[in-house]
Write an enzyme that holds these catalytic residues in place. Structure first.
Site, PDB file in Angstrom:
ATOM      1  CD  GLU A 429      -2.381   1.306   2.472  1.00 34.74           C
ATOM      2  OE1 GLU A 429      -2.860   2.481   2.967  1.00 34.74           O
ATOM      3  OE2 GLU A 429      -2.686   0.772   3.876  1.00 34.74           O
ATOM      4  CG  ASP A 503      -0.481   1.396   6.170  1.00 35.46           C
ATOM      5  OD1 ASP A 503       0.352   0.924   6.145  1.00 35.46           O
ATOM      6  OD2 ASP A 503      -0.530   2.669   5.713  1.00 35.46           O
ATOM      7  CG  ASP A 505      -4.357   2.467   8.535  1.00 35.55           C
ATOM      8  OD1 ASP A 505      -4.733   1.541   7.763  1.00 35.55           O
ATOM      9  OD2 ASP A 505      -3.756   3.294   7.975  1.00 35.55           O
ATOM     10  CG  ASP A 507      -8.088   5.173   4.565  1.00 35.40           C
ATOM     11  OD1 ASP A 507      -9.030   5.020   4.627  1.00 35.40           O
ATOM     12  OD2 ASP A 507      -7.032   5.907   5.696  1.00 35.40           O
TER      13      ASP A 507
END
Length: 815
Positions: A429, A503, A505, A507
């Protein structure tokens, strides 16, 4: 065979020929009988036993099946059928139930007198389960009597014994998979749920109950609508093209064919085939008949009703199946499967029967429901146009790739190795993390492909739209397999490990889900072959004084907190008991944590652990195996404990002498017996052997099991440099040190891969010697399809319901 002479040291003569008989052969080569010795094989053992109960239901003798996962890793399958015969076998000279459990190719399904239709045909199912179990117990309720027998690794441990009277009938088989055979012996709730739900759909009216005593979970499946409800269940998170499920059933030449189908606005097909309740995941003749008849019937109707012009090409099978959800179920007196695991049907006559049944019934349905027919054909025509557009997009992509620098995308940092079985592609990403990964990787076998932003949601787009997305085209080119039913070739894959690294998180989770949706919908064979992985970067970095450590999961964090809690701590027992610190204290706490887990299992069975603890034998450390409940009607309930089957039988006999009459044995959790005489029930505590082992270890450490729970006096004191804290119980000691572990601790939560420098990324996430990755496997196609439809589809309501149902389970929510 070879004509080369054998060396003298490797002499090959009659002495090298080994003959394996019966159970011994199964234990030596288990994969021949159950497919493999991994997770799939363990669950296949359950299916073999459950299928026997389903065969009783097909014969009209069973209406309820219970499957109970026990705390010790064993599982019980109980039904209310006729019960396995217990009379002496004419030729074998032992009870029929023992013949069934110990002899291969022995059963009641080789002729049609007992079972007209059956999934278990080879007579090796339950005998294989017995052979591959550490132990197996069978309980038969038949002709007013309860019989019991125990086996260990396939051999009878006890004879068939009468243990009481009952008004019920049926069979209960309880077994524990042998750790000497299986790599993993844990039963997975989701896998069992999927199969048992299927069986309930395929056998309308049968109630199947699944329980997990350790987790306290229970689910019941019963569907009066059969496979019609199955299709509705599969499509409940999609928008149907026509509200009514097309469903028909017909018997022809002793073969029963059931078909249910419905089109939705999805862009993929979901067709499930079954033969005698067995999920034929590789299809077979019934699936071939369905596919060919569907394409022919729809084209015939479209031509006859001028929905397809004379100069237009016929609709392809791919076109007419877009958005189709269908279930095909065939019940065959003498099915021919490929192997014992039965994944493909081979009966040639079934294909023609399915073709004619579908053609006749679907043609009639279309004539009676022209609006539905027009909606289905319009969807197929739209799919045909999209397929032609996708072909042009693929051709354009290939031409552009050939004109550019080579055929590989410029943003791909490729590896030098050309052996696909050794290479891996990291889809990373963002450019920042991609830069760190490129610097930290091993260039020999690790390739890096950064993706920017969020790729297209392929759940809401046809292939022509998918191919217009630049990031998707880049991935397709890098992987090298092509895309689409006509062009995809798994053998052309340039990497056998495709690792999604995003990641930790919200997103990152969204991007990971979009990528998984793309692979599952457009390149499903990559998932089926196990080529897709998810990187597991650390969740935390913890620091306390000079101690620094990466933490990969919440469970590991809990374990580390416990270890940190014992630093500079000393536990001193009262009354000149042991004094524990350092490694000794850590090992003792691990022992207590094992006790704590087992205590939770006992409580999950509705037994107060403190009460159960009082019945432990203080000398041997043995725990009772049974909690016995004597129901005296209006006089109330009485609880007693028995350590084994012998003491259980003795307890029953004593109770019958006290009461002056026979006790009726009632199955725990089953239908209630009539209350005209006292009833005996028992709960088997499958944690008892493990608790007994732990009690011995606890005694060796200098403590009695009674000190696990609070008593009148403290069990000891906890000392550090400043305080002296009284501890009321050993479980209390465990909790106190967990709290101590969090003091003075700095916990850093990692969210972005860009927060790590190249060396950290290599050390924690990319180094094959230390990294951890999750392999994406397809265990339950129905569940996977449903989940992608809920999370990524157009219909909002199922997604809202999913969020509401799981809101309380969310951890680390970013808001």
């Amino acid at each position: 065979m070879t004509n080369e002479p054998q060396p003298a040291s490797g002499a090959y003569d009659a002495t090298q020929i080994t003959v394996l008989e019966g159970i011994e052969a199964v234990r030596k080569r288990p994969a021949m009988y159950i497919g493999d010795t991994g997770e799939r094989g363990v669950h296949h053992c359950v299916y073999e036993v459950v299928d026997n109960s389903i065969d009783e239901a097909l014969a009209g003798h069973c209406s309820r099946i219970q499957v109970i996962i026990h705390a010790d890793g064993s599982i019980a399958i109980n039904d209310d059928g006729r019960g396995i015969p217990v009379d002496m076998h004419a030729t074998e000279g032992k009870p029929a139930v023992e013949v069934v459990l110990t002899t291969l190719h022995a059963g009641g399904k080789f002729d049609n007198s007992s079972y007209k239709v059956s999934g278990g045909l080879h007579g090796v199912g339950v005998s294989c389960v017995n052979a591959l179990s550490e132990w197996l117990e069978v309980e038969v309720r038949r002709d007013g009597t309860v019989y019991h027998q125990r086996y260990e690794r396939g051999a009878p441990k006890t004879g068939l014994e009468r243990i009481g009277k009952t008004r019920e009938s049926g069979t209960q088989i309880t077994f524990k998979p042998d750790e000497q055979i299986f790599g993993a012996t844990t039963f997975q709730w989701d896998i069992l749920t999927s199969r048992l739900r299927e069986l309930a759909f395929l056998n309308r009216g049968v109630c199947i109950v699944l329980e997990d005593e350790g987790q306290g979970r229970r689910e019941s499946f019963q569907y009066e609508g059969g496979i019609r409800e199955f299709v509705e269940h599969l499509n409940r998170s999609k928008q149907a093209v026509h509200p009514e499920v097309i469903c028909f059933e017909q018997m022809r030449d002793d073969i029963q064919v059931e078909i249910a189908m419905q089109y939705s606005d999805a862009f993929t097909e979901n067709i499930y085939s079954f033969a005698n309740n067995i999920n034929t995941i590789e299809g077979g003749t019934h699936m071939s008949g369905f596919r060919s008849a569907l394409t022919r019937t729809i084209n015939q109707y479209a031509r006859a009703n001028k929905l397809l012009k004379d100069n237009q090409d016929a609709l392809s099978g791919e076109d007419v199946r877009e958005g189709l959800t269908a279930v095909i179920s065939a019940k065959i007196p003498d099915p021919q499967f490929e192997g014992q695991t039965k994944t493909k049907l081979g009966n040639g006559e079934v294909q023609g029967i399915v073709e004619s049944v579908l053609n006749e019934n679907l043609s009639t349905f279309f004539e009676e429901h022209p609006n539905v027919a027009r909606a289905v054909i319009q969807k197929a025509l739209t799919a045909s146009r999209a397929r032609q557009a996708a072909r042009k997009a693929r051709d354009l992509t290939r031409r552009k790739g050939a004109l550019d620098s080579g055929s590989l995308p410029g943003k791909l940092a490729d590896c030098s190795c050309r052996d696909a079985s050794k290479t891996e592609l990291y889809i990373v990403e963002g450019d920042s993390a991609g830069g760190s990964a490129k610097q930290g990787r091993d260039r020999e076998f690790q390739a890096i492909l950064p993706v920017r932003g969020k790729v297209i949601n392929v759940e809401k787009a046809r292939l022509d739209k998918v191919l217009s997305n630049e990031e998707i085209r880049t991935m397709i080119t890098a992987i090298g397999t092509g895309i689409g039913e006509d062009e995809f070739n798994i053998d052309s894959a340039r990497y056998h490990r495709i690792v999604i690294m995003t990641d930790a998180d919200v997103d990152g989770a969204h991007i990971r889900t979009l990528l998984l949706t793309f692979f599952y919908r457009q390149m499903p064979e990559l998932v089926e072959r196990g080529y897709i992985y998810i990187a597991q970067p650390p969740l935390y970095k913890i620091k306390r004084r000079k101690h620094e450590q990466y933490i990969e999961s919440e469970e590991q964090l809990t374990r580390v907190l416990l270890e940190l809690g014992i630093e500079e701590q000393v536990f001193e027992a009262v009354d000149s008991g042991p004094r524990l610190a350092g490694d000794e204290l850590r090992d003792f706490l691990m022992l207590l944590s094992h006790f704590e887990r087992q205590a939770d299992q006992v409580r999950a069975k509705g037994i107060p652990f403190e009460e159960y603890l009082r019945h432990c034998d203080p000398e041997s450390g043995a725990f009772p195996q049974y909690r016995v409940e004597i129901d005296r009607g209006e006089e109330g309930l009485e609880y007693r404990y028995a350590f084994d089957e012998t003491s259980l039988r003795t307890l029953r006999e004593e109770a019958e002498r006290e009461l002056g009459g026979e006790l009726e044995i009632e199955l725990k959790g089953g239908p209630r017996a009539l209350n005209d005489r006292p009833v005996l029930r028992w709960t088997e505590v499958f944690s008892a052997p493990r608790l007994s082992e732990l009690a011995v270890r606890l005694k060796e450490a200098g403590f009695e099991v009674g000190r696990l729970c609070p008593g009148e006096q403290p069990v000891g004191h906890l000392y550090d440099q400043e305080d002296c804290i009284p501890v009321d119980s050993l479980f209390g000691l465990l909790e106190s040190l967990r709290r101590e572990g969090r003091k003075g601790l700095t916990i850093q939560r990692y969210k972005g891969l860009g927060e790590m420098n190249p060396q950290q990324l290599w050390d924690t996430t990319m180094d094959p010697g230390r990294r951890k990755m999750t392999r994406v496997m397809l265990e339950d196609a129905v569940k996977a399809d449903e989940m992608f439809s809920i999370l990524m589809g157009d219909d909002v309501e199922p997604r809202r319901a999913f969020i509401e149902a799981n809101a309380l389970n969310v951890q680390n929510l970013d808001i």
